[in-house]
Write a protein that holds these residues in place. Structure first.
Motif, PDB file in Angstrom:
ATOM      1  N   ARG A 216      -6.835   0.840   9.291  1.00 39.32           N
ATOM      2  CA  ARG A 216      -6.176   1.355  10.486  1.00 39.32           C
ATOM      3  C   ARG A 216      -6.387   0.546  11.736  1.00 39.32           C
ATOM      4  O   ARG A 216      -5.283   0.358  12.505  1.00 39.32           O
ATOM      5  CB  ARG A 216      -6.831   2.811  10.793  1.00 39.32           C
ATOM      6  N   LEU A 220      -2.048  -0.625  10.051  1.00 40.70           N
ATOM      7  CA  LEU A 220      -1.227  -0.082   8.745  1.00 40.70           C
ATOM      8  C   LEU A 220      -0.541   1.162   9.037  1.00 40.70           C
ATOM      9  O   LEU A 220      -1.309   2.018   9.838  1.00 40.70           O
ATOM     10  CB  LEU A 220      -2.156  -0.181   7.552  1.00 40.70           C
ATOM     11  N   ARG A 221       0.578   1.579   8.390  1.00 39.93           N
ATOM     12  CA  ARG A 221       1.032   2.963   8.629  1.00 39.93           C
ATOM     13  C   ARG A 221       0.277   3.953   7.776  1.00 39.93           C
ATOM     14  O   ARG A 221      -0.520   3.478   6.784  1.00 39.93           O
ATOM     15  CB  ARG A 221       2.546   2.748   7.730  1.00 39.93           C
ATOM     16  N   PRO A 222       0.102   4.998   8.635  1.00 42.45           N
ATOM     17  CA  PRO A 222      -0.833   6.168   8.013  1.00 42.45           C
ATOM     18  C   PRO A 222      -0.401   6.260   6.512  1.00 42.45           C
ATOM     19  O   PRO A 222      -1.330   6.568   5.552  1.00 42.45           O
ATOM     20  CB  PRO A 222      -0.538   7.396   8.711  1.00 42.45           C
ATOM     21  N   ARG A 224       0.586   4.294   4.360  1.00 37.00           N
ATOM     22  CA  ARG A 224       0.186   3.333   3.441  1.00 37.00           C
ATOM     23  C   ARG A 224      -1.464   3.264   3.500  1.00 37.00           C
ATOM     24  O   ARG A 224      -2.132   3.184   2.331  1.00 37.00           O
ATOM     25  CB  ARG A 224       0.281   1.992   4.230  1.00 37.00           C
ATOM     26  N   GLY A 228      -1.886   3.970  -0.235  1.00 34.48           N
ATOM     27  CA  GLY A 228      -2.487   2.793  -0.886  1.00 34.48           C
ATOM     28  C   GLY A 228      -3.977   2.337  -0.887  1.00 34.48           C
ATOM     29  O   GLY A 228      -4.183   1.644  -1.682  1.00 34.48           O
ATOM     30  N   TYR A 229      -4.516   2.686   0.149  1.00 33.42           N
ATOM     31  CA  TYR A 229      -5.893   2.582   0.221  1.00 33.42           C
ATOM     32  C   TYR A 229      -6.899   3.750   0.001  1.00 33.42           C
ATOM     33  O   TYR A 229      -7.613   3.460  -1.061  1.00 33.42           O
ATOM     34  CB  TYR A 229      -6.231   2.036   1.419  1.00 33.42           C
ATOM     35  N   ARG A 232      -6.127   5.205  -3.563  1.00 34.99           N
ATOM     36  CA  ARG A 232      -6.441   4.259  -4.539  1.00 34.99           C
ATOM     37  C   ARG A 232      -7.882   4.418  -4.910  1.00 34.99           C
ATOM     38  O   ARG A 232      -8.311   3.986  -6.403  1.00 34.99           O
ATOM     39  CB  ARG A 232      -5.803   2.899  -4.140  1.00 34.99           C
ATOM     40  N   VAL A 233      -8.729   4.552  -3.878  1.00 27.99           N
ATOM     41  CA  VAL A 233      -9.973   4.548  -4.632  1.00 27.99           C
ATOM     42  C   VAL A 233     -10.714   5.806  -4.951  1.00 27.99           C
ATOM     43  O   VAL A 233     -11.352   6.088  -5.825  1.00 27.99           O
ATOM     44  CB  VAL A 233     -10.895   4.114  -3.222  1.00 27.99           C
TER      45      VAL A 233
ATOM     46  N   LEU B  65      -9.555   3.922  18.031  1.00 22.30           N
ATOM     47  CA  LEU B  65     -10.233   4.429  16.651  1.00 22.30           C
ATOM     48  C   LEU B  65     -11.722   4.915  16.844  1.00 22.30           C
ATOM     49  O   LEU B  65     -12.528   4.768  15.868  1.00 22.30           O
ATOM     50  CB  LEU B  65     -10.379   3.219  15.821  1.00 22.30           C
ATOM     51  N   ARG B  93      -0.628   1.953  17.247  1.00 20.04           N
ATOM     52  CA  ARG B  93      -0.565   1.317  15.906  1.00 20.04           C
ATOM     53  C   ARG B  93       0.178   0.235  15.988  1.00 20.04           C
ATOM     54  O   ARG B  93      -0.060  -0.874  15.111  1.00 20.04           O
ATOM     55  CB  ARG B  93       0.159   2.365  14.893  1.00 20.04           C
ATOM     56  N   ARG B  96      -2.553  -2.556  17.477  1.00 17.87           N
ATOM     57  CA  ARG B  96      -3.321  -2.739  16.280  1.00 17.87           C
ATOM     58  C   ARG B  96      -2.957  -3.846  15.254  1.00 17.87           C
ATOM     59  O   ARG B  96      -1.897  -3.512  14.945  1.00 17.87           O
ATOM     60  CB  ARG B  96      -3.974  -1.702  15.661  1.00 17.87           C
ATOM     61  N   ILE B 112     -11.498  -3.491   1.316  1.00 20.71           N
ATOM     62  CA  ILE B 112     -11.213  -2.585   0.320  1.00 20.71           C
ATOM     63  C   ILE B 112     -11.503  -3.285  -1.049  1.00 20.71           C
ATOM     64  O   ILE B 112     -10.983  -4.411  -1.298  1.00 20.71           O
ATOM     65  CB  ILE B 112      -9.881  -1.921   0.333  1.00 20.71           C
ATOM     66  N   VAL B 114     -10.810  -2.504  -4.080  1.00 20.82           N
ATOM     67  CA  VAL B 114      -9.777  -2.705  -4.968  1.00 20.82           C
ATOM     68  C   VAL B 114      -8.398  -3.466  -5.022  1.00 20.82           C
ATOM     69  O   VAL B 114      -7.668  -3.320  -5.742  1.00 20.82           O
ATOM     70  CB  VAL B 114      -9.600  -1.324  -5.477  1.00 20.82           C
ATOM     71  N   LEU B 115      -8.530  -4.059  -4.075  1.00 19.92           N
ATOM     72  CA  LEU B 115      -7.127  -4.856  -3.735  1.00 19.92           C
ATOM     73  C   LEU B 115      -7.543  -6.176  -3.261  1.00 19.92           C
ATOM     74  O   LEU B 115      -8.462  -6.693  -2.950  1.00 19.92           O
ATOM     75  CB  LEU B 115      -6.476  -4.211  -2.596  1.00 19.92           C
ATOM     76  N   ASP B 123      -0.025  -6.733   3.586  1.00 21.20           N
ATOM     77  CA  ASP B 123      -0.083  -5.528   3.945  1.00 21.20           C
ATOM     78  C   ASP B 123      -0.064  -5.519   5.660  1.00 21.20           C
ATOM     79  O   ASP B 123       0.563  -4.672   6.397  1.00 21.20           O
ATOM     80  CB  ASP B 123      -1.228  -4.501   3.759  1.00 21.20           C
ATOM     81  N   TYR B 126       3.130  -6.179   7.278  1.00 20.44           N
ATOM     82  CA  TYR B 126       4.261  -5.279   6.955  1.00 20.44           C
ATOM     83  C   TYR B 126       5.344  -5.229   8.106  1.00 20.44           C
ATOM     84  O   TYR B 126       6.396  -4.837   7.788  1.00 20.44           O
ATOM     85  CB  TYR B 126       3.965  -4.009   6.557  1.00 20.44           C
TER      86      TYR B 126
END
Lengths: 314, 686, 314
Positions: A216, A220-222, A224, A228-229, A232-233, B65, B93, B96, B112, B114-115, B123, B126
């Motif tokens: 965030r 990134l877009r909410p 995504r 996406g994040y 995914r977990v 945030l 957004r 940021r 993260i 797993v990526l 990302d 984007y």
């Protein structure tokens, strides 16, 4: 990955071996002559003698076990006591009904439960979250066999919308599908709630992780961030749950098949229990359990595919 | 806030009167109150404070945030022509990641798992629809190269867990800088890292700031890092900005009593090695209660009656300098404040205890010789399947060390150096594979627990995590009397013992009925000391005794330990990575690297004339809390190699600035110099 | 805060370290502990789920214990003329095909459910706790072995294992109990094992060892108190499962034997006359649902309050 898979596969094989051992030794925990117990009081002298020979009852127990394993590996699970037909063939005839029921039942639960849980987690305390919450507690609280009975009562007996018993005419896909609706509804219902809660809880937990805050903070877009994040977990514990809960699914299936008189594996086992036809019980239970072990193996593999840390672990 | 500064053209971002509350079960916590400061373009601004100061909350408020239970009560954050506090989520957004980006405290949890880095960096980009995926990847690779990640073409496709801590933080910086933001926020960027890695990250940030003309805000509790890195400094205490100014003003001419006290407490700033460290008495105030007057008044050395009633004025000095104290302006102005730098303003506890007469060095309490500890990394079956020949790693290799009664030995090393393993091995908590551990002459290595148990009365351990090393469901009373029960000591009045021990560690009696989670770090640490001392041991092994404690309170514990040593003649083996602290308390130092001791000798000599290049790197690696003593370059680069790939020659050869061919092929033996110091280096520094 | 500081401390330099960090008085400590307890109680009482759950569970216990006094009729008294009567003032939940009063049978059926739940859950919990702690704290090989055993037992879907066993032994309450216990143990053991494993490497367990605490002492005094909490919550969630298994097996005619009233046998008898007397399957299902709901609510409320990390929210 290869090492991980080899290890999982080896463990699964070991578990199946132990399952056979348990099934096999159950017979010997019960006092009395194994043949009489296995075949039940109605079996003829002749049948008992034949059974004793077939099962190598004169051999030492450990040899009998090895012979059973050896036969099972070649697909030979023994003979039906009454019809003398191979147990394997009987199981193969029936297993399709069970697989289709489990597939459809689990399928609709997954397709509905996971998105519901996701949406509820994204907007905690919204009306959707509250409705999902009440719905899921409600569905979890009703045992699946009661759902079967009540669904039968309401939709088949009372409203007469759907057929009550059987699996439909062979070869007529439409009819078979209609016969699938009620049992699949019954076994999937509590799973909808279960999955929704599970996904919601693990989504909420993941949403509190530092890396979600990072995503965030990078703007990134909410969408995504969520799909996406976080998902995914969060999907990982859900996959484990589906895999482990599959045993409960099989139990539900047994009830649904009996209540709706559907000629699947569960009904087969039940009828065999009533008739004390132990070779069938043994074989069908082994297949049902093996199915479960395979599903767990599959879910473990899926997790390894999703999570690099698991993939590279021991 | 001086108005002219707020409107000065070079102000990139201006925080004005920011107030934030947290809703908690205990009521509203007024976490930030009227916080104002400017961030000037092309400068590195440091926000410094101890835990509970609200420094990180400021940072998250800038980004919009904040945690869900936070309410912004007022103020604004001007960034260009926008007010970020009241911007829409879409506007925020867009800001940021593009205009304002962040480097996070803990690179282990903030990426993260797993990526791949490639995916994560794509990302972030984007918002560039005109840039092709290939170009984006190229940008990412170049940025990784710029932050010093070797072989970025390949490593970009790896996952975070493939990276070491330092590399992860570099990747985190690369991700933050990928979009070329105007403002980079860094939240405790080096706290999770080792000293040598910290120095590298500090210099990386400095270089990048110059190269990219960026503006950086660094949030930290580490005065050394702030002094070394920053141009402007904002000092926060309990949710307020109590002083702000140019880095030199803050470090050389602090105006606020708290800033002054904080600087005096930093062991790295104390040049005279003293056994007693200064301490700010008291705790930060409970922000859920009504507040009046100066927030620091309850702990202030110079508190006046007016301080408790009236909020002090913000006294401006220069462009962005101010301090909030009654002593500086108005009717209570004291022209003698602040006193010259060599006058101490905070106390050091009651009188300096005399060092006890040292016992003879030839009768050591603990004597470790040639100790080796191996860990199994893969099981026998797996090793065969994977075709590995090496199944074990040497976590501790050929270590010799001794501790005399009444002596304090500091065992210093970075994470993974084996120092904690060594400590646990001495106490028989881990098995060892070779060597000797003698306690009062008796070999105790791998002794069966039955025979070892009576010895545990003579040796005690303090663990790293003060709260985590206390059984969570036992009261303090039960915890500190447990040693008597374990060793079946009859005829002791447990209640009396509990009170005696509590008094000994200066823990008020009513704490006896509390549970560990109700204790602060300092209080829990006292309980740990009481437990360790319950049975009058002769040796205490203390693993990072100041970990998790703020600078202003760590002195309390160290002073307590020093007093107890003077009183009972204890021997201490202090395991730590904190060189400034250990310099003040240890008589001798042993430096560990990759499981081996590379240098050992009297503390002052090791600091004054390090013999091993690694020791020199460590000593120089500590950022100095003095902006006039900034380092020009980092003395060592690279990272600690994995134990699985222990170098054939000297373990340090790969990173050593003076390594020669011999160092890479031949492991240096431990040598004793004429003055009794020992080292393991082929080419000791002169 | 400030009123606790004495004036003497306002001077510079001469600061006594001994009075540090203790401006909180004894009274305040007690007050904070009491406040925390009050807070937990308040959280529980304002949690409508928790309160509903508590009431339902209380009703379950009370009705089962006081069934002989509450029941309007003898549960086994035949009244053939009044057979298959619908709900009337005489028979609030109607009668079965032998004219027995369904309400009385439901009340007495609760006793079977309570017996199974109480014995099954407590035995499974105790055994699971012990095995789990041994697996988590003992040597690696023992851990692997126990895990393999748990995995094997878990691979049997509960009902399928029950069917296989009953095929050999014939239906009885003892068999149901044994099945319930055996299939429940692995989940308790797994939770206990995971918790023990996490604790094993914590500083405080090492600290106990460094003081010389024996293994038994460490396990009993320091591991168990931290493991038992999640297990109790699990137990609350497990009661519905156990009760459902009993009802399900009795429904299949494989649980309690006929004259004895159980919710499952009522459903079984009702299922046979579902077209003529639908109230029986409705009446037989309601107590099952209420009990399940009650324990689920209770378990979740307890979890939310005492272990907020496990399942956040709601």
């Amino acid at each position: 990955m290869l090492y991980y898979l080899t290890k999982r596969l080896g463990l699964s094989a070991l578990v199946i071996g132990l399952v056979v051992l348990v099934l096999f030794s159950l017979l010997y925990f019960i006092p009395g002559d194994p043949a009489t117990i296995a075949l039940g009081p109605r079996a003829t002298e002749e049948a008992i003698a034949r059974y004793a020979e077939k099962m190598h009852l004169d051999e030492p127990v450990w040899r009998q076990f090895l012979i059973y394993i050896g036969n099972a590996l070649t697909g030979d699970l023994g003979l039906d006591v009454f019809s003398d037909r191979p147990v394997t063939a009987i199981i193969l005839e029936r297993i399709g009904f069970t697989l289709s029921l489990v597939g459809v039942g689990m399928g609709w639960a997954v397709l509905l439960g996971i998105p519901l849980g996701c949406l509820a987690a994204v907007r905690p305390n919204s009306w959707l979250d509250r409705v999902t919450g009440i719905l899921s507690v409600g569905t979890i609280a009703v045992p699946s066999f009661l759902v079967s009975i009540w669904a039968l009562l309401i939709f088949a007996v009372h409203l007469r919308w759907l057929p009550a018993i059987g699996a439909g005419e062979p070869g007529q896909v439409g009819d078979q599908l209609i016969h699938l609706i009620l049992p699949a509804f019954a076994i999937g219902l509590s799973w909808v709630g279960y999955l929704a809660r599970m996904v919601r809880a693990s989504m909420l937990e993941v949403m509190g992780e530092n890396y979600i805050r990072s995503a965030r903070a990078f703007g990134l877009r909410p969408r995504r961030v969520i799909f996406g994040y976080a998902l995914r977990v969060a999907i990982l514990p859900t996959i484990t749950l589906i895999g482990m809960g599959f045993g409960g699914m099989i139990s539900s299936t047994v009830f649904a098949e009996i209540i709706f008189a559907r000629p699947g594996l569960g009904k087969l086992i039940f009828d065999a229990v009533m008739a004390r036809n132990f070779p069938i019980v043994q074989g069908a239970v082994l297949v049902a359990t093996g199915l479960y072990v395979l599903v767990v193996l599959f879910s473990d593999t899926l997790i390894a595919w999703f999570d690099p840390r698991v993939r590279e672990s021991l | 806030m001086p108005q002219d500064a707020a409107h000065a053209p070079e102000t990139l971002l201006d925080v004005r009167n920011l107030s934030v509350d947290f809703r908690t079960p205990r009521g509203r916590v007024k976490a930030l109150r009227d916080v104002s400061f400017p961030i000037r373009r092309n400068r590195i601004v440091g926000i410094v404070g101890e835990s509970g100061s609200g420094k990180s909350t400021v940072l998250w408020a800038l980004l919009g945030l904040l945690a869900k239970n936070a309410d912004v009560m007022g103020g604004e954050v001007r960034f260009g022509d926008r007010d970020l506090l009241h911007a829409s989520e879409a506007q925020l957004r867009a800001t940021r990641g593009e205009e304002i980006s962040v480097v996070f405290q803990d690179p282990m949890t903030s990426q993260i798992p797993v990526l791949t880095y490639g995916r994560q960096m794509l990302d972030i980009l984007y918002r560039r629809p005109n840039v092709s995926a290939t170009e984006k990847r190229h940008m990412a690779v170049e940025m990784l190269r710029k932050v010093g990640i070797p072989d970025p073409d390949r490593r970009i496709d790896q996952y975070p867990h493939h990276f070491s801590g330092g590399m992860r933080q570099r990747a985190g910086i690369a991700m933050a800088l990928l979009t070329g933001p105007q403002l980079l926020l860094a939240d405790e960027p080096t706290t999770a890292l080792d000293v040598t890695m910290e120095a590298q990250i500090i210099h990386l940030l400095q270089d990048l700031q110059k190269e990219l003309d960026a503006t950086i805000v660094v949030v930290s509790h580490n005065l050394g890092l702030i002094a070394e890195l920053c141009d402007d400094v904002v000092v926060m205490y309990a949710g307020e900005v109590i002083e702000a100014g140019d880095v030199r003003e803050i470090f050389h001419n602090a105006q606020h009593p708290y800033t002054r006290a904080l600087l005096e407490c930093d062991p790295a700033r104390i040049n005279d090695v003293s056994r007693k460290l200064p301490v700010i008495p008291g705790d930060i105030p409970d922000l859920s209660k009504a507040l009046s007057g100066c927030i620091y008044a309850p702990r202030c050395q110079r508190v006046l009656p007016v301080c408790r009633e009236t909020l002090p004025p913000d006294v401006a000095r220069g462009e962005m300098s101010l301090a909030r104290c009654h002593l500086l302006d108005g009717p209570h102005r004291d022209s003698s404040w602040p006193p010259p730098l060599d006058v101490m303003t905070v106390g050091q506890g009651e009188g300096t205890a005399a060092k006890p007469a040292r016992a003879q060095r030839d009768a050591p309490l603990l004597d470790i010789s040639d100790l080796s500890v191996q860990f199994e990394v893969v099981g026998p079956i797996q090793a065969r399947l994977k075709g590995l020949t090496q199944r074990h790693v040497d976590a501790v290799l050929d270590v010799s060390l001794s501790v005399a009664p009444g002596e304090t030995v500091g065992l210093v090393g970075e994470s993974g150096s084996g120092k904690t393993t060594l400590g646990r091995c001495v106490l028989n908590l881990l098995p060892s594979q070779a060597g000797h551990v003698r306690f009062e002459g008796e070999d105790i290595r791998n002794m069966p627990e039955g025979r070892f148990k009576p010895l545990r009365r003579d040796m005690a351990m303090m663990f790293q995590d003060p709260v985590g090393s206390l059984s969570p469901r036992k009261s303090v009373r039960a915890l500190i009397t447990e040693p008597f029960q374990i060793h079946g000591i009859a005829g002791v009045d447990l209640d009396a013992e509990a009170e005696r021990l509590a008094e000994m560690v200066r823990l008020p009696k009513h704490f006896l009925s509390r549970y560990p989670h109700e204790l602060s770090g300092g209080q829990a640490r006292r309980v740990g000391v009481a437990r360790a001392l319950a049975l009058n041991p002769k040796l205490i092994i203390a693993d990072e005794p100041t970990a998790g404690l703020d600078v202003s309170v760590q002195g309390e514990i160290l002073n307590l330990m020093a007093d107890l040593q003077a009183e009972h003649g204890l021997g201490y083996l202090i395991i730590t990575h904190n060189l400034p602290v250990v310099r003040h308390i240890a008589d001798r130092l042993a430096i560990m690297y990759l499981g081996r001791i590379v240098e050992e000798g009297p503390t002052d000599e090791v600091f004054a004339r390090p013999v091993h290049p690694y020791t020199r790197a460590l000593v120089e690696g500590v950022p100095q809390p003095d902006p006039d003593r900034r380092r020009v370059h980092v003395s060592i680069s690279g990272e600690v190699p994995s134990l699985l790939n222990r170098p054939k020659g000297c373990d340090f050869a790969g990173r050593c600035p003076v390594a020669q061919d011999r160092c890479r092929t031949e492991k240096p033996p431990h040598l004793t110099m004429t003055d009794g110091r020992r080292h393991a280096c082929h080419f000791p520094l002169g | 805060m400030s009123e606790n500081r004495s004036e003497s401390e306002t001077g510079i330099l001469a600061v006594d370290v001994s009075g540090l960090s203790d401006h909180v008085t004894d009274a305040e400590t007690r007050e904070s502990a009491a406040r925390e307890r009050r807070e937990k109680l308040r959280m529980f009482l304002t949690n409508w789920q928790g309160l509903t759950g508590l009431i339902l569970v209380a009703v379950f216990f009370a009705s089962a214990i006081f069934a002989p006094w509450l029941a309007p009729y003898d549960p086994n008294a035949l009244d053939v003329p009044a057979r298959l009567s619908g709900p009337t003032l005489d028979h609030l939940a109607g009668t079965d095909q032998l004219g027995r009063d369904t309400l009385s049978r439901i009340l007495f059926g609760g006793r079977v459910a309570l017996k199974i739940a109480a014995i099954g859950v407590s035995v499974a919990l105790t055994v699971g706790l012990i095995l789990g702690m041994i697996a988590g704290f003992g040597p690696r090989w023992l851990d692997s072995l126990l895990l393999l055993v748990f995995d094997t037992v878990r691979s049997f879907p509960t009902i399928v294992l029950a069917l296989a066993t009953v095929a050999l032994t014939g239906p009885s309450l003892a068999v149901v109990l044994a099945i319930v216990i055996i299939t429940s143990i692995p989940q308790y053991a797994r939770v206990a094992r995971t918790a023990t494993l996490t604790l094993r490497n914590t500083d405080f367990i090492l600290a106990e060892r460094s003081l010389g605490a024996s293994m038994t002492r460490t396990l009993l005094h320091h591991v168990m108190p931290n493991v038992v909490g999640p297990l109790l919550i699990l137990a609350a969630m497990d009661v519905p499962v156990v009760v459902t298994v009993e009802a399900g097996l009795s429904f299949l005619g494989l649980g309690v034997t006929p004259p004895t009233a159980s919710w499952g046998t009522i459903l079984n008898e009702g299922y046979l006359v579902i077209r003529d007397a639908p109230w029986m399957v409705i009446a037989g299902g309601i107590p099952l649902i209420l009990t399940t709901l009650g324990f689920t609510f209770l378990g979740e409320a307890l979890r939310d309050i005492f272990d907020p990390r496990m399942g956040k929210g709601r």
